[in-house]
Scaffold this motif. Structure first.
Motif, short mmCIF file in Angstrom:
data_model
loop_
_atom_site.label_atom_id
_atom_site.label_comp_id
_atom_site.label_asym_id
_atom_site.label_seq_id
_atom_site.Cartn_x
_atom_site.Cartn_y
_atom_site.Cartn_z
N ILE A 128 -99.40 63.27 20.65
CA ILE A 128 -99.29 62.09 19.59
C ILE A 128 -98.68 61.62 19.08
O ILE A 128 -98.59 60.08 19.06
CB ILE A 128 -99.35 63.58 18.36
N THR A 129 -97.92 61.35 19.96
CA THR A 129 -95.89 60.67 19.65
C THR A 129 -95.65 59.65 21.05
O THR A 129 -96.61 60.09 21.87
CB THR A 129 -94.87 61.32 19.39
N LEU A 130 -95.66 58.74 20.51
CA LEU A 130 -95.01 57.79 22.06
C LEU A 130 -94.65 58.04 22.78
O LEU A 130 -95.07 58.52 23.74
CB LEU A 130 -94.41 56.30 21.00
N ASP A 131 -93.83 59.17 22.58
CA ASP A 131 -92.75 59.73 24.17
C ASP A 131 -93.61 60.98 24.40
O ASP A 131 -93.55 60.84 26.09
CB ASP A 131 -91.34 60.91 23.22
N GLN A 132 -94.48 61.26 24.16
CA GLN A 132 -95.76 62.06 25.03
C GLN A 132 -96.36 61.31 25.73
O GLN A 132 -96.98 61.98 26.53
CB GLN A 132 -96.25 63.36 23.29
N VAL A 133 -97.17 60.39 25.41
CA VAL A 133 -97.98 59.35 25.14
C VAL A 133 -97.09 58.81 26.89
O VAL A 133 -97.58 58.87 27.86
CB VAL A 133 -98.51 58.85 24.71
N ALA A 134 -96.07 58.28 26.33
CA ALA A 134 -95.41 57.49 27.49
C ALA A 134 -95.24 58.46 28.56
O ALA A 134 -95.21 58.12 29.79
CB ALA A 134 -93.67 57.43 27.62
N VAL A 135 -94.52 59.90 28.50
CA VAL A 135 -95.05 60.40 30.15
C VAL A 135 -95.92 60.85 30.51
O VAL A 135 -95.97 61.32 31.93
CB VAL A 135 -94.06 62.10 29.39
N GLU A 136 -97.30 60.42 30.17
CA GLU A 136 -98.60 60.70 31.18
C GLU A 136 -98.59 59.55 32.22
O GLU A 136 -99.11 59.94 33.05
CB GLU A 136 -99.72 60.99 29.66
N GLU A 165 -91.22 48.72 31.75
CA GLU A 165 -90.87 49.22 31.40
C GLU A 165 -90.98 50.23 30.10
O GLU A 165 -90.17 50.61 29.57
CB GLU A 165 -90.20 50.37 32.02
N VAL A 166 -91.63 49.08 29.22
CA VAL A 166 -92.57 49.54 27.69
C VAL A 166 -93.60 50.10 27.77
O VAL A 166 -94.41 50.06 28.33
CB VAL A 166 -92.01 47.74 27.46
N CYS A 167 -93.07 51.07 26.90
CA CYS A 167 -94.65 51.61 26.49
C CYS A 167 -94.59 51.37 24.45
O CYS A 167 -93.43 51.93 24.83
CB CYS A 167 -95.22 53.15 26.42
N ARG A 168 -95.94 50.95 24.05
CA ARG A 168 -95.34 51.05 22.80
C ARG A 168 -97.33 51.62 22.29
O ARG A 168 -98.29 51.27 22.82
CB ARG A 168 -95.50 49.24 22.69
N HIS A 169 -97.48 51.73 21.26
CA HIS A 169 -98.15 52.31 20.21
C HIS A 169 -98.65 50.69 19.68
O HIS A 169 -97.94 50.23 18.63
CB HIS A 169 -97.70 53.20 18.88
#
Ligand code: ZN
Length: 245
Positions: A128-136, A165-169
């Motif tokens: 759901i959250t950006l943090d949860q997605v980033a670790v995938e 090293e940037v993950c964004r929604h």
């Protein structure tokens, strides 16, 4: 190559037929189905039949496993458990066999398909959250530039720029993907959207233009609701379709 990607049909035949009709206009070459074909809706066998005719590129969702006893419904809330039991009792033998054999992940070219999350395809965590997605992202195979998921019933596009090293929604649902980034995309739900938009969701991805679109289509919600009530499934499962929740 043009991909049509669908997920979380959940036995809602009216929504599924509307999506199939919309996808007919899209010159789709490969269809991917990300699981949860059954559960909640009143037409599990019919939806399975449509998927079977459409594509062999199909994976299992948690509700598919629950409906054939491969997942204990103790992890489900009361309504989901009641729907899973109903589905279990109404599936044909052929449908049960089909669901039991579905894999948990699938590769197609540089695309990885998984219902919940690539790190734990058999544990069904919610991204759901950006943090949860980033670790995938680190868990994706090297040659995977796009991972498509469902499960939360909420569409979303997440971009990982590995060099920075940037993950964004990404805001919005039509996106020109960048060749130096990788993506995790939640394609939303055909049969039970939960993002406040009652229209059925589906995804179209073009590998030549690199354009990714999460689209919506209206469908006959009232008919789907009537069937749910008539089947003796919880009324709430019918009501929520109108609100997209
Ligand atoms: Zn689902």
């Amino acid at each position: 190559m043009r991909y049509g990607i669908i997920s979380d049909i959940h036995g809602n035949l009216e929504a599924f037929d509307a999506v199939l009709e919309a996808l007919e206009q899209e010159d789709i070459e490969v269809y991917l189905c990300l699981g949860d074909i059954v559960g909640y809706g009143a037409n599990p066998n019919e939806c399975l039949g449509r998927v079977w005719e459409l594509t062999s590129e199909v994976i299992a969702g948690n509700h598919d496993h629950a409906a054939v006893g491969k997942l204990d419904i103790i992890s489900f809330n009361h309504m989901a458990a009641e729907a899973a039991l109903w589905t279990m009792q109404h599936l044909t033998r052929t449908a049960r066999h089909y669901l039991r054999e579905l894999p948990l992940t699938r590769r197609h070219g540089h695309i990885l398909a998984v219902h919940g999350a690539p790190t734990q395809p058999d544990k069904w965590p919610y991204l759901i959250t950006l943090d949860q997605v980033a670790v995938e992202f680190p868990a994706l195979p090297d040659d995977t530039t796009l991972c498509v998921v469902g499960h939360t019933h909420t569409p979303g596009i997440f971009e990982m720029n590995d060099a920075e090293e940037v993950c964004r929604h990404i805001h919005g649902y039509t996106y020109q993907m960048q060749s130096d980034c990788r993506y995790i995309v939640n394609v939303g739900s055909v049969g039970q959207p939960r993002d406040g938009d009652s229209r059925a969701a589906f995804c179209v991805y073009d590998t030549e233009t690199y354009l990714l679109e999460i689209k919506r289509t209206t469908y006959d919600i009232e008919s789907a609701q009537k069937k749910i009530c008539r089947a003796g499934l919880p009324d709430m499962l019918a009501e929520r379709l109108a609100y997209g929740q």
